[in-house]
Motif scaffolding. Sequence first.
Motif, PDB file in Angstrom:
ATOM      1  N   ARG A  32      55.876  28.855  51.945  1.00 17.00           N
ATOM      2  CA  ARG A  32      57.140  28.968  52.679  1.00 17.00           C
ATOM      3  C   ARG A  32      56.829  29.234  54.151  1.00 17.00           C
ATOM      4  O   ARG A  32      56.764  30.368  54.597  1.00 17.00           O
ATOM      5  N   ILE A  33      56.657  28.151  54.869  1.00 15.17           N
ATOM      6  CA  ILE A  33      56.400  28.216  56.310  1.00 15.17           C
ATOM      7  C   ILE A  33      57.345  27.228  56.999  1.00 15.17           C
ATOM      8  O   ILE A  33      57.832  26.294  56.360  1.00 15.17           O
ATOM      9  N   PRO A  34      57.615  27.428  58.284  1.00 16.11           N
ATOM     10  CA  PRO A  34      58.573  26.543  58.963  1.00 16.11           C
ATOM     11  C   PRO A  34      58.263  25.050  58.820  1.00 16.11           C
ATOM     12  O   PRO A  34      59.184  24.249  58.674  1.00 16.11           O
ATOM     13  N   GLU A  35      57.010  24.668  58.828  1.00 21.64           N
ATOM     14  CA  GLU A  35      56.659  23.242  58.734  1.00 21.64           C
ATOM     15  C   GLU A  35      57.128  22.609  57.425  1.00 21.64           C
ATOM     16  O   GLU A  35      57.259  21.384  57.346  1.00 21.64           O
ATOM     17  N   ASN A  36      57.365  23.416  56.399  1.00 20.14           N
ATOM     18  CA  ASN A  36      57.765  22.901  55.091  1.00 20.14           C
ATOM     19  C   ASN A  36      59.268  22.981  54.832  1.00 20.14           C
ATOM     20  O   ASN A  36      59.718  22.669  53.739  1.00 20.14           O
ATOM     21  N   ILE A  37      60.040  23.382  55.835  1.00 19.48           N
ATOM     22  CA  ILE A  37      61.495  23.485  55.660  1.00 19.48           C
ATOM     23  C   ILE A  37      62.110  22.090  55.604  1.00 19.48           C
ATOM     24  O   ILE A  37      61.827  21.233  56.431  1.00 19.48           O
ATOM     25  N   VAL A  38      62.951  21.896  54.623  1.00 18.51           N
ATOM     26  CA  VAL A  38      63.678  20.634  54.497  1.00 18.51           C
ATOM     27  C   VAL A  38      65.161  20.807  54.825  1.00 18.51           C
ATOM     28  O   VAL A  38      65.816  19.874  55.272  1.00 18.51           O
ATOM     29  N   LEU A  39      65.699  22.029  54.636  1.00 19.51           N
ATOM     30  CA  LEU A  39      67.127  22.242  54.839  1.00 19.51           C
ATOM     31  C   LEU A  39      67.412  23.716  55.102  1.00 19.51           C
ATOM     32  O   LEU A  39      66.835  24.583  54.454  1.00 19.51           O
ATOM     33  N   ILE A  40      68.301  23.966  56.049  1.00 20.65           N
ATOM     34  CA  ILE A  40      68.804  25.312  56.309  1.00 20.65           C
ATOM     35  C   ILE A  40      70.278  25.315  55.938  1.00 20.65           C
ATOM     36  O   ILE A  40      71.032  24.417  56.334  1.00 20.65           O
ATOM     37  N   ILE A  41      70.680  26.326  55.161  1.00 17.35           N
ATOM     38  CA  ILE A  41      72.059  26.418  54.691  1.00 17.35           C
ATOM     39  C   ILE A  41      72.702  27.679  55.262  1.00 17.35           C
ATOM     40  O   ILE A  41      72.138  28.765  55.159  1.00 17.35           O
ATOM     41  N   GLU A  42      73.867  27.517  55.846  1.00 20.65           N
ATOM     42  CA  GLU A  42      74.651  28.650  56.331  1.00 20.65           C
ATOM     43  C   GLU A  42      75.932  28.702  55.508  1.00 20.65           C
ATOM     44  O   GLU A  42      76.680  27.713  55.438  1.00 20.65           O
ATOM     45  N   ALA A  43      76.150  29.826  54.854  1.00 21.27           N
ATOM     46  CA  ALA A  43      77.321  29.981  53.991  1.00 21.27           C
ATOM     47  C   ALA A  43      78.317  30.930  54.636  1.00 21.27           C
ATOM     48  O   ALA A  43      77.940  31.940  55.214  1.00 21.27           O
ATOM     49  N   LYS A  44      79.568  30.581  54.513  1.00 21.77           N
ATOM     50  CA  LYS A  44      80.660  31.404  55.027  1.00 21.77           C
ATOM     51  C   LYS A  44      81.631  31.704  53.893  1.00 21.77           C
ATOM     52  O   LYS A  44      81.627  31.030  52.872  1.00 21.77           O
ATOM     53  N   GLY A  45      82.473  32.687  54.089  1.00 23.95           N
ATOM     54  CA  GLY A  45      83.475  33.026  53.092  1.00 23.95           C
ATOM     55  C   GLY A  45      84.524  31.929  52.985  1.00 23.95           C
ATOM     56  O   GLY A  45      84.708  31.130  53.907  1.00 23.95           O
ATOM     57  N   ILE A  46      85.228  31.916  51.876  1.00 25.07           N
ATOM     58  CA  ILE A  46      86.238  30.886  51.644  1.00 25.07           C
ATOM     59  C   ILE A  46      87.320  30.906  52.704  1.00 25.07           C
ATOM     60  O   ILE A  46      87.895  29.878  53.024  1.00 25.07           O
ATOM     61  N   ASP A  47      87.572  32.041  53.307  1.00 21.85           N
ATOM     62  CA  ASP A  47      88.613  32.133  54.318  1.00 21.85           C
ATOM     63  C   ASP A  47      88.121  31.735  55.714  1.00 21.85           C
ATOM     64  O   ASP A  47      88.872  31.794  56.679  1.00 21.85           O
ATOM     65  N   THR A  48      86.869  31.292  55.820  1.00 24.60           N
ATOM     66  CA  THR A  48      86.303  30.883  57.107  1.00 24.60           C
ATOM     67  C   THR A  48      85.974  29.399  57.066  1.00 24.60           C
ATOM     68  O   THR A  48      85.396  28.920  56.093  1.00 24.60           O
ATOM     69  N   ALA A  49      86.314  28.677  58.105  1.00 20.70           N
ATOM     70  CA  ALA A  49      86.003  27.245  58.167  1.00 20.70           C
ATOM     71  C   ALA A  49      84.491  27.044  58.195  1.00 20.70           C
ATOM     72  O   ALA A  49      83.806  27.551  59.082  1.00 20.70           O
TER      73      ALA A  49
END
Length: 118
Positions: A37-54
């Motif tokens: 788990r190093i930056p060079e091996n990142i394929v996707l970054i996920i940001e999750a928000k609450g249902i009440d947030t766009a």
Amino acid sequence: MIAHLVVPLLKSLGWTTEYVAIKWKNADIVLFRKLPRIPENIVLIIEAKGIDTAAESAFGQARVYANRLKVSCDLLVTDGIRYRLFDNEGNRIAYANLIRLKKPSPKLFEKLMFTRSI
């Protein structure tokens, strides 16, 4: 949100614990194409928000994490129900609403399927 909606979806798409990091370097979820788990091996970054947030409003935050890690990868924003996949430049790649699946939805799931690179 993350534990009850996003991670189960990722597991159903073939992602295993080794390749999924939760709260890694401040990002909600980071997916790795291979170990370690190093930056060079990142394929996707996920940001999750609450249902009440766009969810769309989280793109900038996900992009900040990618920039801090000095990676150019796809970025996914979600509220657990709606999923929007962008490239690092902000171009929308795919979208799905799990409540009302439409024709473009399979593209998102295809992009999120785990394929391990060796």
